[in-house]
Design an enzyme around this catalytic site. Structure first.
Site, PDB file in Angstrom:
ATOM      1  N   ASP A   1       2.252   1.625   9.662  1.00 33.11           N
ATOM      2  CA  ASP A   1       2.548   1.197  11.020  1.00 33.11           C
ATOM      3  C   ASP A   1       4.008   1.588  11.274  1.00 33.11           C
ATOM      4  O   ASP A   1       4.834   1.520  10.364  1.00 33.11           O
ATOM      5  CB  ASP A   1       2.375  -0.320  11.125  1.00 33.11           C
ATOM      6  CG  ASP A   1       2.967  -0.869  12.403  1.00 33.11           C
ATOM      7  OD1 ASP A   1       2.563  -0.429  13.476  1.00 33.11           O
ATOM      8  OD2 ASP A   1       3.864  -1.735  12.303  1.00 33.11           O
TER       9      ASP A   1
ATOM     10  N   ASP B   1       3.140  -4.860   9.019  1.00 29.73           N
ATOM     11  CA  ASP B   1       3.829  -6.147   8.951  1.00 29.73           C
ATOM     12  C   ASP B   1       3.437  -7.123  10.042  1.00 29.73           C
ATOM     13  O   ASP B   1       3.798  -8.287   9.987  1.00 29.73           O
ATOM     14  CB  ASP B   1       5.352  -5.933   9.024  1.00 29.73           C
ATOM     15  CG  ASP B   1       5.806  -5.559  10.424  1.00 29.73           C
ATOM     16  OD1 ASP B   1       5.052  -4.825  11.106  1.00 29.73           O
ATOM     17  OD2 ASP B   1       6.893  -5.990  10.827  1.00 29.73           O
TER      18      ASP B   1
END
Length: 767
Positions: free
Chosen positions: A460, A656
């Site tokens: 990501d 995250d």
């Protein structure tokens, strides 16, 4: 970016995650951990597992030889006590592990075992040496043999050997008979049964020769007391060394546990008192002296100073703390006196959760263990069958009863499956402990094997490869000083809640600029805002906002802005009293070290992918800077999930945020950044405590080292048995080769286990 938590390990970690073809746990299932004694080889663990799984209501059971624990998933209809009784009935004393058990207890277990085995070995050694000298000394020094038997006599020498050997078997060696014989009677023989059969047979045969020699032909009247005694002594030596090595294997957890102090100074009713940390309660005020370790998790209420959090994050630079900031148990205070309010104690602290995470990973079984379990399930019965076959063949084709007996005993002793049982779990134990030291927590032990097979890693972007919040990365002016332009812009933006506005205000304050009051602030959605500051009319926004108001654009500033856009930054322009005077580049800064982690993964032969919700152009710009192989931009959360699924086998996803959780769960291995959200951490197989994505390469290198170590252990464990069982049977004798004696077999068997554990300990220096 999603909101972050102050405590990187603030999530509960005892809920396991399953994906792909991993078994799914029932939502109503209970989980019990049993502490089990007496297991010594792979056949022991297999027997315990089968006994537990056979119980109605038990969904799954996993037994780990290295940790001496069983993890059982079961329905409410089965009590923890019933599980323990079932295991105990199989000959392995077991007890449920209490949820609030002393975290030191498990890690002292191997030390206590080592101390007991050391004592038993030394007693056995003291008793065995005279037997060995009496029997074997004569073969080494013929004169000693003649002197002994001429002065003392054969019968008294044999009687002395019999008494000493009986003491060895009855006291330090009784564990083999206490566990092995009942297992044999239950038709479930295991490692202790082999030792009991071998040593017991040697003792009984020699006792008949000594007490009733007439029952045997003269050619078969040989005693093997020294073989029985030496077998027990050498195996006790091997178990002692093995227990010591297991203690070293658990050293990483022990070091984590010992980070927390035993006592703390608490302030109650205005009076300071030094109490045990176990007696602290949430809400207590604790005094923290300079240089002292933080006892439990809390929040600073008084003072400000630096806290060394390297044990938690791996970062050597102390972190500044002031009132309202969190502190974590086990971290070290600097030179300031602080007071903090307790927010978590016992099993709820971050340190306790980290320890539990590592323990859970150490107790897990890797898929490769299935092969070992299948082999060891039939291994001991096959060995007993081979020993009987060896005895029969030697009796038929050999020179007599005594050589046949020696060959059969040698087969029983040499073929112990201890090394096979330890090959996988000890490597997992050391590897996961080493991971904790390096800031990589494996929430599931089987992630070690899957991560070693990784071929593609997807990241990501926001908050993982970048810092997760916009910041001022560059600026340019035309006819105005940079500080003046930033001061005026920040004054107007201070009234806005837009993330880009916050970045400009922060940049001004970081430069120590004093912001004047702004008036007439008017926001124009999608364009920017206008305001009046110190009598000057300001227009702040994108290029279109300036063009629509008829302001002439400064070519130099537009050129700079276009260059910033090409690199993924967002340009913000400033016009003062109708003149274009400044441009600012705002971007989510790339984390320090992100480029090096991508290079490190390429060095490991792994393809890299970046998945981002940003526009494709912005994502491409970041991807070019980092050297990423493939960039997927403009992706919604469900798009991340689809992209990860399309990667197929060997996929790893690193994220995250809350929106990363589905992708973390869908990947073969999900790795969460430890500074991320609880949901992301819960969905991951591994967690990088310090929040540094460089830990991804560390995790992959470590997992490859662990799997290479396991393959080495399994090769030597199987090769040892495959090579030495035929030698013990006498396969080389017809060709003039040697026959393996029971004593040498015992020594080789003990050394094989020590070799496997010692090889696993090399992982303490990995990767």
């Amino acid at each position: 970016m999603d909101s972050e938590q102050d405590n990187p390990m603030s999530s509960a970690t005892d809920a396991h995650r399953h994906h792909g073809d991993h078994p799914q746990r029932s939502l109503t299932a209970h989980h019990t951990t049993l502490n089990i004694e007496g297991m010594s080889c792979a056949s022991c663990t297999g027997r315990v597992e089968r006994a537990l799984i056979a119980l109605p209501g038990v969904e799954a059971a996993s037994v780990n030889l290295a940790t001496g624990r069983a993890e059982v998933t079961h329905s409410a209809a089965v009590s923890a006590e019933a599980l323990a009784q079932t295991v105990t009935a199989k000959g392995y004393p077991a007890a449920p592990r209490a949820a609030d058990a002393d975290p030191h207890a498990d890690h002292m277990h191997h030390d206590e075992d080592a101390a007991t085995l050391r004592r038993n070995f030394l007693i056995a050694l003291a008793l065995t040496l005279p037997v060995f000298i009496l029997e074997m000394g004569g073969h080494i020094v013929p004169a000693l043999h003649h002197w002994l038997y001429m002065t003392i006599g054969t019968q008294p020498v044999w009687l002395a050997e019999m008494v000493l050997t009986a003491i060895v078997l009855a006291f330090p060696g009784r564990v083999f008979f206490r566990i092995g014989i009942p297992a044999l009677l239950r038709a479930a023989p295991e490692m202790n049964s082999l030792v009991a059969l071998g040593a017991g047979a040697a003792f009984l045969y020699s006792s008949v020769v000594t007490l009733a020699p007439a029952l045997l032909p003269e050619s078969a009247r040989h005693v093997y007391f020294e073989a029985a005694a030496v077998i027990v002594t050498l195996i006790l030596l091997g178990r002692w060394l093995e227990a010591r090595a297991k203690g070293q294997a658990g050293a990483a957890i022990r070091r984590l546990v010992e980070l927390a102090p035993d006592h703390a100074v608490v302030l109650r009713d205005g009076v300071e008192a030094r109490i045990a940390v176990a007696d602290l309660r949430p809400g207590d005020l604790v005094r923290l002296a300079p240089g002292e370790r933080v006892a439990v998790d809390g929040q600073i209420t008084e003072g400000h100073g630096l806290i060394d959090e390297s044990m938690l994050t791996g970062e050597p630079v102390p972190v500044a703390k002031t009132a309202g900031d969190p502190v974590t148990g086990g971290t070290v205070n600097g030179n300031a006196a602080l007071t903090y309010r307790v927010t978590a104690t016992g099993a709820d602290t971050a340190l306790a959760r980290i320890v539990r995470m590592v323990e859970d990973a150490q107790a897990a079984k890797l898929p490769v263990q299935a092969l070992v379990d299948q082999i060891t399930r039939v291994f001991v019965p096959v060995v007993i069958g081979l020993a009987i076959l060896t005895f029969a063949l030697w009796l038929i084709f050999g020179p007599g009863l005594a050589p046949a007996f020696v060959a059969a005993v040698a087969v029983l002793i040499i073929a112990c499956p201890c090394a096979m049982g330890l090959a996988v779990p000890v490597s997992i134990m050391v590897g996961t402990g080493r991971g904790a030291e390096l800031g990589v927590l494996f929430r599931r032990g089987d992630a070690l094997q899957r991560l070693a097979e990784a071929r593609i890693v997807a990241f990501d972007k926001t908050g993982t490869l970048t810092q997760g919040a916009p910041a001022l990365t560059a600026m340019a002016t035309d006819g105005m000083a940079e500080d003046e332009a930033l001061r005026l812009t920040a004054a107007a933006e201070a009234r806005s809640e837009h993330p880009l506005a916050a970045a400009l205000v922060k940049a001004a304050r970081d430069r120590g600029l004093t912001l004047p009051e702004a008036s007439g602030v008017t926001a124009n959605a999608g364009r920017g805002l206008s305001a009046e500051v110190e009598g000057q009319r300001l227009l702040i926004g994108n290029r279109r906002a300036l063009e629509e108001t008829g302001i002439d654009l400064a070519p130099a500033l537009i050129d700079r802005a276009n260059a910033w856009s090409a690199n993924g930054a967002t340009p913000v322009h400033l016009a003062v009293d109708g003149r274009h005077v400044a441009a600012f580049a705002l971007a989510d800064p790339i984390r320090e070290g992100s480029a090096s982690i991508i290079a490190a993964l390429h060095g490991l032969g792994i393809e890299t992918v970046m998945i981002s919700g940003d526009t494709q152009a912005t994502a491409d710009a970041v991807g070019r800077q980092l050297g990423i192989d493939r960039v997927i931009g403009g992706v919604l959360p469900d798009g991340k999930l689809k992209a990860v699924r399309e990667m197929g086998k060997g996929s790893v996803f690193v994220g995250d945020g809350i929106n990363d959780a589905p992708a973390l769960a869908a990947a073969d291995t999900g790795i969460a950044i430890g500074t991320g959200t609880d949901v992301a951490i819960e969905s991951a197989d591994a967690v990088l405590i310090g929040g540094d994505p460089a830990g991804v390469a560390t995790a992959i290198r470590l997992s490859r080292s662990v799997m290479r170590n396991i393959r080495q252990n399994l090769f030597w464990a199987f090769a040892y048995n495959a090579a030495l069982i035929p030698v013990a049977m006498g396969a080389l004798v017809p060709f003039g080769g040697p026959q393996l004696s029971p004593m040498l077999g015992a020594g080789a068997m003990a050394l094989s286990s020590v070799f496997v554990v010692s090889n696993a300990l090399r992982l303490t220096r990995a990767p």
